[in-house]
Write a protein that holds these residues in place. Structure first.
Motif, PDB file in Angstrom:
ATOM      1  N   ALA A   1      -0.769  11.179  -1.088  1.00 36.25           N
ATOM      2  CA  ALA A   1      -1.728  12.202  -0.657  1.00 36.25           C
ATOM      3  C   ALA A   1      -3.158  11.846  -1.075  1.00 36.25           C
ATOM      4  O   ALA A   1      -4.105  12.107  -0.332  1.00 36.25           O
ATOM      5  CB  ALA A   1      -1.335  13.561  -1.229  1.00 36.25           C
ATOM      6  N   GLY A   2      -3.328  11.260  -2.227  1.00 40.13           N
ATOM      7  CA  GLY A   2      -4.668  10.900  -2.693  1.00 40.13           C
ATOM      8  C   GLY A   2      -5.343   9.875  -1.800  1.00 40.13           C
ATOM      9  O   GLY A   2      -6.533   9.992  -1.486  1.00 40.13           O
ATOM     10  N   LEU A   3      -4.597   8.873  -1.373  1.00 37.81           N
ATOM     11  CA  LEU A   3      -5.158   7.849  -0.503  1.00 37.81           C
ATOM     12  C   LEU A   3      -5.503   8.422   0.870  1.00 37.81           C
ATOM     13  O   LEU A   3      -6.550   8.115   1.442  1.00 37.81           O
ATOM     14  CB  LEU A   3      -4.175   6.681  -0.364  1.00 37.81           C
ATOM     15  CG  LEU A   3      -4.680   5.466   0.397  1.00 37.81           C
ATOM     16  CD1 LEU A   3      -5.880   4.857  -0.331  1.00 37.81           C
ATOM     17  CD2 LEU A   3      -3.579   4.445   0.550  1.00 37.81           C
ATOM     18  N   ILE A   4      -4.643   9.270   1.393  1.00 41.90           N
ATOM     19  CA  ILE A   4      -4.910   9.895   2.691  1.00 41.90           C
ATOM     20  C   ILE A   4      -6.148  10.787   2.604  1.00 41.90           C
ATOM     21  O   ILE A   4      -7.008  10.767   3.497  1.00 41.90           O
ATOM     22  CB  ILE A   4      -3.678  10.682   3.172  1.00 41.90           C
ATOM     23  CG1 ILE A   4      -2.535   9.700   3.485  1.00 41.90           C
ATOM     24  CG2 ILE A   4      -4.009  11.523   4.399  1.00 41.90           C
ATOM     25  CD1 ILE A   4      -1.218  10.360   3.766  1.00 41.90           C
TER      26      ILE A   4
ATOM     27  N   VAL B   1       0.863  -1.182   0.000  1.00 42.17           N
ATOM     28  CA  VAL B   1       0.000   0.000   0.000  1.00 42.17           C
ATOM     29  C   VAL B   1       0.897   1.228   0.000  1.00 42.17           C
ATOM     30  O   VAL B   1       1.742   1.387   0.878  1.00 42.17           O
ATOM     31  CB  VAL B   1      -0.918   0.026   1.245  1.00 42.17           C
ATOM     32  CG1 VAL B   1      -1.744   1.283   1.252  1.00 42.17           C
ATOM     33  CG2 VAL B   1      -1.796  -1.205   1.266  1.00 42.17           C
ATOM     34  N   ARG B   2       0.715   2.065  -0.986  1.00 46.63           N
ATOM     35  CA  ARG B   2       1.477   3.314  -1.037  1.00 46.63           C
ATOM     36  C   ARG B   2       0.635   4.412  -0.401  1.00 46.63           C
ATOM     37  O   ARG B   2      -0.490   4.662  -0.826  1.00 46.63           O
ATOM     38  CB  ARG B   2       1.808   3.682  -2.476  1.00 46.63           C
ATOM     39  CG  ARG B   2       2.889   2.802  -3.048  1.00 46.63           C
ATOM     40  CD  ARG B   2       3.365   3.341  -4.353  1.00 46.63           C
ATOM     41  NE  ARG B   2       2.515   2.739  -5.393  1.00 46.63           N
ATOM     42  CZ  ARG B   2       2.362   3.235  -6.602  1.00 46.63           C
ATOM     43  NH1 ARG B   2       2.980   4.326  -6.954  1.00 46.63           N
ATOM     44  NH2 ARG B   2       1.594   2.630  -7.472  1.00 46.63           N
TER      45      ARG B   2
END
Length: 96
Positions: free
Chosen positions: A65-68, A61-62
Protein backbone atom coordinates in the motif's frame (compact mmCIF):
# COMPACT_ATOMS: atom_id res chain seq x y z
CA UNK A 1 -10.38 30.41 -6.91
CA UNK A 2 -12.03 28.69 -9.84
CA UNK A 3 -10.66 25.68 -11.66
CA UNK A 4 -10.49 25.34 -15.39
CA UNK A 5 -11.99 21.92 -16.18
CA UNK A 6 -10.35 21.71 -19.58
CA UNK A 7 -6.93 22.44 -18.10
CA UNK A 8 -7.48 19.89 -15.29
CA UNK A 9 -8.30 17.19 -17.82
CA UNK A 10 -5.32 18.23 -19.95
CA UNK A 11 -3.04 18.03 -16.90
CA UNK A 12 -4.23 14.52 -16.05
CA UNK A 13 -3.91 13.35 -19.66
CA UNK A 14 -0.41 14.79 -20.08
CA UNK A 15 0.65 13.10 -16.84
CA UNK A 16 -0.93 9.80 -17.89
CA UNK A 17 0.68 9.85 -21.35
CA UNK A 18 4.05 10.80 -19.87
CA UNK A 19 3.82 7.92 -17.39
CA UNK A 20 2.80 5.49 -20.13
CA UNK A 21 5.63 6.78 -22.32
CA UNK A 22 8.21 6.21 -19.60
CA UNK A 23 6.93 2.70 -18.90
CA UNK A 24 6.72 1.96 -22.63
CA UNK A 25 10.28 3.16 -23.15
CA UNK A 26 11.53 0.89 -20.36
CA UNK A 27 9.66 -2.09 -21.82
CA UNK A 28 10.93 -1.41 -25.36
CA UNK A 29 14.49 -0.92 -24.13
CA UNK A 30 14.34 -4.14 -22.12
CA UNK A 31 13.02 -6.04 -25.12
CA UNK A 32 15.76 -4.61 -27.34
CA UNK A 33 18.48 -5.42 -24.80
CA UNK A 34 17.15 -8.97 -24.42
CA UNK A 35 17.04 -9.49 -28.19
CA UNK A 36 20.54 -8.15 -28.82
CA UNK A 37 22.33 -9.74 -25.83
CA UNK A 38 25.13 -12.09 -26.81
CA UNK A 39 26.92 -13.73 -23.88
CA UNK A 40 30.69 -14.13 -24.01
CA UNK A 41 30.94 -17.85 -23.37
CA UNK A 42 34.69 -18.12 -23.97
CA UNK A 43 35.48 -15.80 -21.03
CA UNK A 44 32.70 -17.06 -18.71
CA UNK A 45 34.71 -19.94 -17.27
CA UNK A 46 38.17 -18.35 -17.13
CA UNK A 47 38.10 -18.61 -13.33
CA UNK A 48 36.26 -21.43 -11.60
CA UNK A 49 36.08 -19.50 -8.33
CA UNK A 50 33.66 -16.94 -9.80
CA UNK A 51 30.95 -19.31 -11.06
CA UNK A 52 27.45 -18.22 -10.22
CA UNK A 53 25.13 -20.62 -8.50
CA UNK A 54 21.99 -18.54 -9.19
CA UNK A 55 20.73 -16.43 -12.04
CA UNK A 56 19.26 -13.04 -11.18
CA UNK A 57 16.44 -11.77 -13.37
CA UNK A 58 15.13 -8.25 -12.93
CA UNK A 59 14.34 -6.59 -9.66
CA UNK A 60 12.02 -7.68 -6.90
CA UNK A 61 9.33 -5.08 -6.28
CA UNK A 62 6.75 -5.58 -3.58
CA UNK A 63 3.51 -3.77 -4.39
CA UNK A 64 2.36 -2.84 -0.93
CA UNK A 65 0.00 0.00 0.00
CA UNK A 66 2.83 2.43 0.74
CA UNK A 67 4.37 2.07 -2.70
CA UNK A 68 1.01 2.45 -4.43
CA UNK A 69 0.26 5.58 -2.39
CA UNK A 70 3.70 6.96 -3.22
CA UNK A 71 3.14 6.50 -6.96
CA UNK A 72 -0.37 7.96 -6.74
CA UNK A 73 0.93 10.99 -4.83
CA UNK A 74 3.67 11.52 -7.41
CA UNK A 75 1.11 11.32 -10.22
CA UNK A 76 -1.15 13.88 -8.52
CA UNK A 77 1.74 16.20 -7.67
CA UNK A 78 3.02 16.15 -11.25
CA UNK A 79 -0.49 16.86 -12.58
CA UNK A 80 -0.88 19.73 -10.08
CA UNK A 81 2.51 21.17 -11.04
CA UNK A 82 1.61 21.00 -14.73
CA UNK A 83 -1.73 22.71 -14.00
CA UNK A 84 0.01 25.44 -11.99
CA UNK A 85 2.61 26.11 -14.64
CA UNK A 86 0.02 26.25 -17.43
CA UNK A 87 -2.20 28.57 -15.37
CA UNK A 88 0.78 30.83 -14.62
CA UNK A 89 1.71 31.03 -18.30
CA UNK A 90 -1.88 31.84 -19.21
CA UNK A 91 -2.05 34.68 -16.65
CA UNK A 92 1.36 35.99 -17.70
CA UNK A 93 0.29 35.96 -21.34
CA UNK A 94 -2.95 37.84 -20.57
CA UNK A 95 -1.09 40.55 -18.65
CA UNK A 96 1.47 41.07 -21.43
Amino acid sequence: MSFNKRLCVESLLVTLFMTLGIVGWKVARGMWMTATYVPDISQSYSSVANLQSQVAFGAVVRWDAGLILLYAAGFILFAAAYYGIRTGFRRWKQHS
